[in-house]
Scaffold this motif. Structure first.
Motif, short mmCIF file in Angstrom:
data_model
loop_
_atom_site.label_atom_id
_atom_site.label_comp_id
_atom_site.label_asym_id
_atom_site.label_seq_id
_atom_site.Cartn_x
_atom_site.Cartn_y
_atom_site.Cartn_z
N CYS A 207 0.78 -1.31 0.01
CA CYS A 207 -0.06 0.06 -0.17
C CYS A 207 0.88 1.23 0.10
O CYS A 207 2.26 0.95 0.22
CB CYS A 207 -0.96 0.05 1.34
SG CYS A 207 -2.46 1.11 1.11
N SER A 208 0.20 2.42 -0.30
CA SER A 208 0.97 3.76 -0.18
C SER A 208 1.31 4.28 1.16
O SER A 208 0.45 3.74 2.25
CB SER A 208 -0.08 4.62 -1.06
OG SER A 208 0.02 4.30 -2.26
N SER A 209 2.01 4.96 1.37
CA SER A 209 2.40 5.68 2.73
C SER A 209 1.29 6.61 3.15
O SER A 209 0.57 6.97 2.12
CB SER A 209 3.69 6.44 2.56
OG SER A 209 3.88 7.03 3.82
N PRO A 210 0.76 6.58 4.58
CA PRO A 210 1.36 6.02 5.47
C PRO A 210 1.09 4.55 5.98
O PRO A 210 1.58 4.14 6.97
CB PRO A 210 1.08 7.00 6.68
CG PRO A 210 -0.38 7.40 6.23
CD PRO A 210 -0.38 7.35 4.89
N CYS A 211 0.19 3.89 5.26
CA CYS A 211 -0.26 2.54 5.32
C CYS A 211 0.95 1.67 5.00
O CYS A 211 1.71 1.83 4.08
CB CYS A 211 -1.44 2.17 4.70
SG CYS A 211 -2.11 0.57 4.75
N LYS A 212 1.22 0.77 6.03
CA LYS A 212 2.47 -0.14 5.86
C LYS A 212 2.03 -1.79 5.34
O LYS A 212 2.95 -2.36 5.60
CB LYS A 212 3.03 -0.26 6.86
CG LYS A 212 3.64 1.44 7.71
CD LYS A 212 4.49 1.89 6.70
CE LYS A 212 4.93 3.15 7.31
NZ LYS A 212 5.92 3.83 6.27
N THR A 213 0.70 -1.74 4.98
CA THR A 213 0.45 -3.02 4.67
C THR A 213 1.47 -3.58 3.31
O THR A 213 1.45 -2.75 2.28
CB THR A 213 -1.12 -3.23 4.15
OG1 THR A 213 -1.93 -2.73 5.08
CG2 THR A 213 -1.66 -4.64 3.53
N ARG A 214 1.92 -4.89 3.44
CA ARG A 214 2.73 -5.32 2.43
C ARG A 214 2.73 -7.06 2.54
O ARG A 214 2.32 -7.24 3.62
CB ARG A 214 4.21 -4.90 2.51
CG ARG A 214 5.24 -5.15 1.68
CD ARG A 214 6.55 -4.75 1.89
NE ARG A 214 7.15 -5.51 2.89
CZ ARG A 214 8.59 -5.51 2.79
NH1 ARG A 214 9.22 -4.82 2.00
NH2 ARG A 214 9.03 -5.97 3.76
N PHE A 215 2.47 -7.50 1.29
CA PHE A 215 2.52 -8.92 1.13
C PHE A 215 3.45 -9.42 0.14
O PHE A 215 3.77 -8.77 -0.95
CB PHE A 215 1.17 -9.37 0.61
CG PHE A 215 0.00 -8.99 1.55
CD1 PHE A 215 -0.18 -9.86 2.80
CD2 PHE A 215 -0.91 -8.00 1.11
CE1 PHE A 215 -1.25 -9.40 3.41
CE2 PHE A 215 -1.97 -7.91 2.31
CZ PHE A 215 -2.10 -8.47 3.12
N LYS A 216 3.98 -10.49 0.34
CA LYS A 216 5.04 -11.06 -0.68
C LYS A 216 4.20 -11.47 -1.78
O LYS A 216 3.10 -12.04 -1.79
CB LYS A 216 5.79 -12.38 0.13
CG LYS A 216 6.88 -11.95 1.27
CD LYS A 216 7.61 -13.36 1.48
CE LYS A 216 8.71 -12.96 2.50
NZ LYS A 216 9.35 -14.23 2.97
N ALA A 217 4.61 -10.95 -2.97
CA ALA A 217 3.93 -11.39 -4.21
C ALA A 217 3.88 -12.85 -4.43
O ALA A 217 2.76 -13.24 -4.90
CB ALA A 217 4.81 -10.58 -5.24
N GLU A 218 4.84 -13.54 -4.02
CA GLU A 218 4.99 -14.88 -4.35
C GLU A 218 3.77 -15.58 -3.55
O GLU A 218 3.17 -16.66 -4.04
CB GLU A 218 6.19 -15.70 -3.87
CG GLU A 218 6.23 -17.18 -4.39
CD GLU A 218 7.66 -17.78 -3.78
OE1 GLU A 218 8.03 -18.83 -4.12
OE2 GLU A 218 8.67 -16.89 -3.36
N LEU A 219 3.57 -15.23 -2.37
CA LEU A 219 2.71 -15.65 -1.48
C LEU A 219 1.17 -15.46 -1.93
O LEU A 219 0.25 -16.53 -2.07
CB LEU A 219 2.89 -15.42 -0.13
CG LEU A 219 1.66 -15.68 1.07
CD1 LEU A 219 1.86 -16.95 1.41
CD2 LEU A 219 2.00 -14.97 2.41
N ALA A 220 0.91 -14.15 -2.41
CA ALA A 220 -0.48 -13.98 -2.76
C ALA A 220 -0.71 -14.66 -4.28
O ALA A 220 -1.83 -14.98 -4.32
CB ALA A 220 -0.53 -12.29 -3.06
N ASN A 221 0.29 -14.58 -4.95
CA ASN A 221 0.26 -15.38 -6.25
C ASN A 221 -0.08 -16.74 -6.17
O ASN A 221 -1.08 -17.36 -7.03
CB ASN A 221 1.59 -15.16 -7.47
CG ASN A 221 1.93 -13.64 -7.54
OD1 ASN A 221 0.74 -12.75 -7.66
ND2 ASN A 221 3.14 -13.40 -8.06
N ASP A 222 0.52 -17.44 -5.42
CA ASP A 222 0.49 -18.93 -5.26
C ASP A 222 -0.97 -19.08 -4.51
O ASP A 222 -1.79 -20.09 -5.09
CB ASP A 222 1.50 -19.34 -4.18
CG ASP A 222 2.78 -19.41 -5.17
OD1 ASP A 222 2.81 -19.28 -6.22
OD2 ASP A 222 3.73 -19.58 -4.33
N ALA A 223 -1.41 -18.32 -3.57
CA ALA A 223 -2.67 -18.40 -3.22
C ALA A 223 -3.87 -18.29 -4.21
O ALA A 223 -4.50 -18.93 -4.15
CB ALA A 223 -3.03 -17.37 -1.97
#
Length: 330
Positions: free
Chosen positions: A143-159
């Protein structure tokens, strides 16, 4: 649908946009709706019927009658586009040409960029790569600042891929659904079949009336002015009936073909996604999930599915429809 002066330029523009491959058909329809600003007959169903209708390249479909097979004839109306343009549009819609160049540029490791919504602040996630200490690149949806949400792309893609695989229908299910749909559709359109028969009979009667008047005029039994009036009236009525006949015939044929084609693609959706290039992946995502996806770190969910996908899985325990907020966990 027969077009008014207001609708014709918009539909002509839509045909050109489909051929250009810059947007998928859903996006083009939404742009047409926006341009129309509430005017005209541009519901999604009407739009899909229109872009499949050969009436707009000058052809009229004469449906089967008794022992005769159905066939196309050239109409007397002014075509909106050329036959080549119409054929190019059908190639795009049938998948013989790539339908979409991604509106949002996306590298291969981030196929979901632009489709994921932040579960915390509800903004759309972007994606990027960061370089590790050993020189390797690691990809993230964030996500954009100031939100710090972040996911590994490999994890999201595999799911996402695993969830598509989980959704894949059992062998033979699609064929059964297609057969049931066509049977039900045919039963509900018996009235249309009767109307088509009546229209064909009316056209035949008008043609005989015109031919009779033509012979009388040639033999001197009918004055030229009277003949021209008969000609004007009969030809005008025939054109009206031909448009009604074409609309009835094409709607039934195209809806059945569209449903069959769509559902057959659904049967192999996970394999198509896994083996497809970035454009194919993004096309699948945008087609199946018209709103957005939300990833919670384990699985994806969405507020709305493509209507065909929702219908085929409506009785499946594999698709959980959460009535609160109408959220689909798949």
């Amino acid at each position: 649908m027969a077009l008014h002066d207001f609708e014709a330029p918009l539909l002509k523009w839509a045909f050109s946009q489909i051929i250009s491959n810059n947007f998928n058909t859903e996006q083009i329809w939404k742009m047409v709706k926006e341009k129309a600003n509430g005017k005209g007959r541009f519901s999604k169903t009407n739009f899909w019927i229109a872009i499949r209708n050969p009436l707009y390249c000058g052809k009229i479909y004469i449906p089967p009658y008794k022992e005769e097979k159905g066939y196309f004839v050239l109409g007397k109306h002014q075509p909106l586009i050329s036959e080549k343009q119409f054929a190019d549009v059908q190639d795009v819609l049938d998948g013989r040409k790539k339908e979409i160049k991604p509106k949002i540029l996306s590298i291969d490791n981030l196929p979901l960029r632009g489709f994921l919504k932040c579960p915390n602040c509800e903004r759309m996630l972007t994606g990027s790569a960061s370089r590790g200490k050993m020189g390797n690149y690691y990809y993230y949806y964030h996500c954009s600042s100031p939100c710090k949400t972040r996911f590994k792309a490999e994890l999201a893609n595999d799911a996402f891929l695993k969830q598509l695989q989980y959704l894949s229908p059992k062998e033979g299910m699609v064929e059964v659904f297609i057969e049931a749909f066509i049977k039900d559709f045919n039963n509900k359109t018996k009235a249309h079949n009767t109307e088509r028969t009546n229209i064909i009979s009316e056209i035949d009667t008008l043609n005989k009336r015109y031919q009779n008047a033509l012979l009388k005029n040639a033999d001197g039994e009918m004055a030229d002015d009277d003949f021209q009036e008969v000609k004007r009236l009969t030809k005008g009525n025939i054109e009206v009936l031909e448009r009604r006949l074409n609309d009835l015939a094409v709607v039934g044929t195209e809806i059945k073909d569209l449903v069959a084609s769509t559902l057959k693609k659904v049967a192999n959706i996970a394999r198509r996604y896994e083996n497809g290039d970035i454009e194919e992946k993004r096309l699948i995502v945008s087609s199946m999930f018209p709103d957005f996806l939300e990833f919670d770190g384990t699985r994806h969910r969405t507020p709305r599915l493509n209507s065909a996908i929702a219908l085929i899985y409506q009785n499946s325990s594999r698709l959980q429809d959460k009535k609160m907020g109408q959220v689909y966990h798949f």
